[in-house]
Scaffold this motif. Structure first.
Motif, PDB file in Angstrom:
ATOM      1  N   GLU A 327      -8.817   3.727  -1.030  1.00 42.14           N
ATOM      2  CA  GLU A 327      -7.590   2.562  -0.955  1.00 42.14           C
ATOM      3  C   GLU A 327      -7.330   2.612  -2.796  1.00 42.14           C
ATOM      4  O   GLU A 327      -6.144   2.268  -2.709  1.00 42.14           O
ATOM      5  N   GLU A 328      -8.085   2.562  -3.422  1.00 45.36           N
ATOM      6  CA  GLU A 328      -7.353   2.101  -4.874  1.00 45.36           C
ATOM      7  C   GLU A 328      -6.494   3.253  -4.914  1.00 45.36           C
ATOM      8  O   GLU A 328      -5.683   3.301  -5.402  1.00 45.36           O
ATOM      9  N   PHE A 331      -3.241   2.494  -3.492  1.00 45.20           N
ATOM     10  CA  PHE A 331      -2.948   1.031  -3.595  1.00 45.20           C
ATOM     11  C   PHE A 331      -2.268   1.788  -4.335  1.00 45.20           C
ATOM     12  O   PHE A 331      -0.943   0.904  -5.255  1.00 45.20           O
ATOM     13  N   ASN A 334       0.892   2.250  -3.978  1.00 44.69           N
ATOM     14  CA  ASN A 334       2.329   0.790  -3.206  1.00 44.69           C
ATOM     15  C   ASN A 334       2.545   0.786  -5.323  1.00 44.69           C
ATOM     16  O   ASN A 334       3.590   0.531  -4.487  1.00 44.69           O
ATOM     17  N   LYS A 374      -0.609  -2.857   0.151  1.00 48.66           N
ATOM     18  CA  LYS A 374      -1.690  -3.712  -0.620  1.00 48.66           C
ATOM     19  C   LYS A 374      -1.823  -2.611  -1.979  1.00 48.66           C
ATOM     20  O   LYS A 374      -1.300  -1.709  -2.345  1.00 48.66           O
ATOM     21  N   VAL A 375      -1.987  -3.997  -3.348  1.00 50.79           N
ATOM     22  CA  VAL A 375      -1.687  -2.464  -5.002  1.00 50.79           C
ATOM     23  C   VAL A 375      -3.455  -3.504  -5.075  1.00 50.79           C
ATOM     24  O   VAL A 375      -3.743  -3.628  -4.665  1.00 50.79           O
TER      25      VAL A 375
END
Length: 465
Positions: A327-328, A331, A334, A374-375
């Motif tokens: 996810e990171e 993100f 993003n 998301k960031v």
């Protein structure tokens, strides 16, 4: 330390005796009042230097040998058959010299060796037994004086040893008391603060030290030793009882902790494969807190249960970390998109002339912003704050414009201006009248109120523009 009775010390022969020793020496005859001694075989007596002791004896016409005592009286000591008077006197003088040599040897031992008083007393008793009514020729008074001196020396040595024994006994009593006090201290200690392995070893050491004192230390008075042993034994018994009670309670606590932790392990293992990351992470935090509150089980059980608990916890958080890492990475991409959108938003011209176009462009930026996703958590507040600042500028300009063009608001503003103008006019008239009347106090009050109303009026007229 107990003394052992030594074997009687053999009386060493005198030089005269050694010099006169020969095969088959005839034995002297005992005096008529004494049992006859076995006579030695006849042989030639080699010439030897006569002993000075012969001066204290004589030989009668019948061959009887007499010792001359200090008071001049005589006492028969025996006879020497088939020997000359000189040989007879020399024989009994040698026996005297042997006793003197024994006495001198004992004196030397007392003066120059560490012979014990006990051994010295036994040697002196043996010497006195030999002297008795000895059949010897010599200075009997001098020999008795030597024996008396030896008795005084032995008595002095006995006194010194008695003092040393008393001192050693007192020191041993102090040492024993230290052992007892330490054992009692261990028995009275708080079980929760005792290092049981070290303490148990120390109690055994104290017993060994006690036995060593008994074996090699001075003997204490029986009543003192019995009382101290009673205290020492009671302390050991109390310590053992407290240790058994403590470990029984500890076993019970370990059993309870084991049961609680086994349940926590089952819960942890059930959560290990969960992908509901947030709630499950919270659940693991709760389980960890309960694990700490549960206390320790027996070491082997506790270690085995912790291994299982940790494995379940690691399985969950490792899976979570992998997802978070993915996810990171997403993100981070993003964030690049949103930072580009912020550049566009902050470049908008936001004024009354371009308000509508700015609002339309901002809506398109916001749509793309939401679609970007998301960031990273650490950047969230920063980028959101920058976008909120642009949105706030548009909102404030829009609110100001609306307030100016709203008919209802304009009417209320016009009404407020009219009211304030009438109030100002009335206050001006009242102020003029107060000045004419010379009412300084009222003049001051009206001037203050008039100033306030004029400020309000100015502000209200500003809202109409």
């Amino acid at each position: 330390m107990s003394e052992q009775t030594p074997s009687p010390v053999p009386t060493p022969p005198s030089p005269a005796m050694l010099a006169s020793r020969k095969p088959a020496v005839p034995r002297p005859a005992a005096p008529a009042s004494e049992p006859a001694a076995e006579a030695p075989a006849a042989a030639e007596t080699p010439a030897v230097a006569p002993s000075e002791s012969v001066k204290h004896g004589r030989v009668g016409e019948d061959g009887t040998v007499y010792v001359i005592l200090a008071d001049g009286s005589e006492r028969a000591v025996g006879s020497y058959p088939d020997a000359t008077p000189e040989e007879a006197l020399a024989y009994f003088a040698r026996k005297y010299d042997e006793l003197v040599a024994s006495a001198d040897l004992l004196a030397q031992r007392l003066a120059h060796t560490d012979v014990s008083a006990h051994d010295a007393r036994q040697s002196l008793a043996h010497l006195k037994e030999q002297i008795g009514e000895a059949h010897v020729v010599g200075d009997i008074a001098a020999l008795e004086a030597t024996v008396s001196s030896l008795e005084e020396s032995v008595a002095a040595k006995s006194a010194v040893e008695a003092e040393q024994r008393a001192k050693a006994k007192a020191e041993a009593t102090v040492e024993r008391e230290k052992l007892v006090a330490e054992a009692e201290g261990l028995a009275a200690a708080d079980p929760a603060k005792v290092q049981w392995k070290q303490a148990s070893t120390r109690v055994r050491e104290l017993l060994d030290e006690w036995k060593a004192h008994q074996r090699s230390g001075p003997r204490l008075d029986k009543d003192v030793e019995n009382e101290m042993w009673k205290r020492f034994s009671h302390a050991r018994t109390a310590f053992d009882k407290k240790r058994k009670t403590w470990f029984a309670q500890l076993d019970e606590q370990h059993g309870q902790a084991k049961a609680v932790k086994e349940q926590l392990v089952r819960e942890a293992e059930a959560l290990a494969t969960s992908t509901d990351w947030g709630p499950t992470a919270g659940a693991f935090k709760r389980l960890m807190q309960e694990w700490k509150r549960a206390g320790r089980a027996a070491r082997a059980d506790d270690d085995a249960l912790w291994t299982r608990f940790k494995a379940a916890q690691d399985a969950f958080f490792n899976a979570k970390d992998e997802v978070v890492a993915a996810e990171e990475a997403e993100f981070a991409e993003n964030l690049k998109v949103k930072e580009a959108l912020l550049v566009e938003a902050e470049a908008l011209t936001i004024d009354e002339e371009h308000l509508e176009s700015a609002k339309a462009e901002l809506r398109r930026i916001q749509e793309r912003w939401d679609a970007a996703g998301k960031v990273p958590r650490n950047d969230l507040r920063r980028v959101e704050g920058r976008l909120r600042a642009v949105e706030q500028k548009v909102r404030e300009l829009e609110d100001n414009q609306w307030r100016r063009t709203d008919p209802e608001l304009a009417a209320r503003a016009r009404s407020l201006v009219d009211q304030l103008e009438r109030a100002v006019q009335g206050l001006e008239s009242d102020l003029a009248a107060a000045r004419a009347a010379g009412d300084d106090r009222k003049v001051a009050t009206l001037e203050s109120e008039l100033e306030t109303k004029r400020l309000w009026l100015e502000s209200a007229r500003g809202n109409l523009s």
